[in-house]
Design an enzyme around this catalytic site. Structure first.
Site, mmCIF file in Angstrom:
data_model
loop_
_atom_site.group_PDB
_atom_site.id
_atom_site.type_symbol
_atom_site.label_atom_id
_atom_site.label_comp_id
_atom_site.label_asym_id
_atom_site.label_seq_id
_atom_site.Cartn_x
_atom_site.Cartn_y
_atom_site.Cartn_z
ATOM 1 N N HIS A 86 -11.388 0.316 2.419
ATOM 2 C CA HIS A 86 -10.247 -0.545 2.037
ATOM 3 C C HIS A 86 -11.048 -1.467 1.160
ATOM 4 O O HIS A 86 -12.388 -1.867 0.988
ATOM 5 C CB HIS A 86 -9.776 -0.959 3.127
ATOM 6 N N ARG B 122 3.918 -4.515 9.807
ATOM 7 C CA ARG B 122 4.331 -3.605 8.318
ATOM 8 C C ARG B 122 5.497 -4.284 8.559
ATOM 9 O O ARG B 122 6.859 -3.341 9.499
ATOM 10 C CB ARG B 122 3.885 -1.704 8.723
ATOM 11 N N HIS C 170 3.601 -5.468 3.648
ATOM 12 C CA HIS C 170 2.978 -6.471 5.234
ATOM 13 C C HIS C 170 3.518 -7.827 5.474
ATOM 14 O O HIS C 170 3.784 -8.179 4.160
ATOM 15 C CB HIS C 170 1.505 -5.805 4.887
ATOM 16 N N HIS D 139 -3.762 4.382 5.182
ATOM 17 C CA HIS D 139 -3.321 4.276 3.921
ATOM 18 C C HIS D 139 -4.013 5.227 3.653
ATOM 19 O O HIS D 139 -5.213 6.432 4.367
ATOM 20 C CB HIS D 139 -4.992 2.668 3.883
ATOM 21 N N HIS E 64 1.243 4.244 2.185
ATOM 22 C CA HIS E 64 0.437 5.213 3.127
ATOM 23 C C HIS E 64 0.453 6.317 3.140
ATOM 24 O O HIS E 64 1.656 6.823 2.599
ATOM 25 C CB HIS E 64 1.250 4.356 4.796
ATOM 26 N N HIS F 196 -9.098 2.753 -1.130
ATOM 27 C CA HIS F 196 -8.057 4.193 -0.591
ATOM 28 C C HIS F 196 -7.615 3.874 -2.087
ATOM 29 O O HIS F 196 -7.667 3.115 -3.020
ATOM 30 C CB HIS F 196 -7.244 3.684 0.547
ATOM 31 N N ASP G 213 -4.678 1.599 -2.286
ATOM 32 C CA ASP G 213 -4.258 0.300 -2.186
ATOM 33 C C ASP G 213 -4.081 -0.493 -3.351
ATOM 34 O O ASP G 213 -5.026 -0.261 -4.330
ATOM 35 C CB ASP G 213 -6.000 -0.196 -1.543
ATOM 36 N N HIS H 98 0.365 -0.707 -0.493
ATOM 37 C CA HIS H 98 -0.055 0.382 0.223
ATOM 38 C C HIS H 98 0.920 0.772 -0.202
ATOM 39 O O HIS H 98 1.427 0.834 0.681
ATOM 40 C CB HIS H 98 -1.163 -0.207 1.253
HETATM 41 CU CU LIG Z 1 -0.377 -0.633 4.608
HETATM 42 ZN ZN LIG Z 2 -6.775 0.697 2.186
#
Ligand SMILES: [Cu+2]
Ligand SMILES: [Zn+2]
Ligand SMILES: *[C@@H]1O[C@H](CO)[C@@H](O)[C@H](O)[C@H]1NC(C)=O
Length: 156
Positions: free
Chosen positions: A72, A144, A121, A64, A49, A81, A84, A47
């Site tokens: 999400h 993370r 992740h 995110h 962030h 998002h 994403d 993602h």
């Molecule tokens: Cu993430």
């Molecule tokens: Zn997301």
């Protein structure tokens, strides 16, 4: 604006390392290319962030990137998002080759991702569909493992 390039150097827990490049294309989409090593084989949530802050490691990079206040989702969903980008896949050697084109992560303008962070992740992103209490916020993608701040790269 085309030809804008950015790069993020990924670091974090354990041996997770890598480099991810962002190239803005003539149609406005952004091409994301890179390589991340030190992962467990399989799917890993990936993602953008919101924050370019690694004061407390990848935990300081915020939620995110979500400038349109959506839930999400998957990269192909309209309800998602902007940050994403779904999952990347590490092979048996723990290396993931990243190759994504996405229209919601520009390098210029009001919703630019410059100065924000890219995060990988520990677990798969369920793309909002896992039925977990975290599915609609994080995809329940777990810890993370690695992150990097997206900075401008030389345009030549
Ligand atoms: Cu993430
Ligand atoms: Zn997301
Ligand atoms: C980040 O958060 C996770 C989960 O809450 C925690 O286990 C980890 O130690 C934190 N990392 C840092 C660098 O604070």
């Amino acid at each position: 604006m085309t030809g804008v390039k950015a790069v993020a150097l990924i670091a974090g827990a354990a041996n997770v390392r890598g480099s991810v490049q962002f190239l803005q294309q003539p149609n406005g989409a952004t091409q994301v290319k890179g390589r991340i090593s030190g992962l467990s084989p399989g799917l890993h949530g990936f993602h953008i962030h919101a924050l370019g802050d690694t004061t407390n490691g990848c935990n300081s990079t915020g939620p995110h990137f979500n400038p349109r206040n959506k839930h999400h989702g998957a990269p192909t969903d309209s309800e998602r998002h902007a940050g994403d980008l779904g999952n990347i896949v590490a092979g048996p050697d723990g290396v993931a080759e990243v190759s994504i084109v996405d229209a919601q992560i520009p390098l210029t303008g009001q919703h630019s991702i410059l100065g924000r962070a890219v995060v990988v992740h520990a677990d798969p992103d369920d793309l909002g569909k896992g039925g977990h209490e975290l599915s609609k916020t994080t995809g329940n993608a777990g810890a993370r493992l690695g992150c990097g701040i997206i900075g401008l790269q030389s345009s030549v």
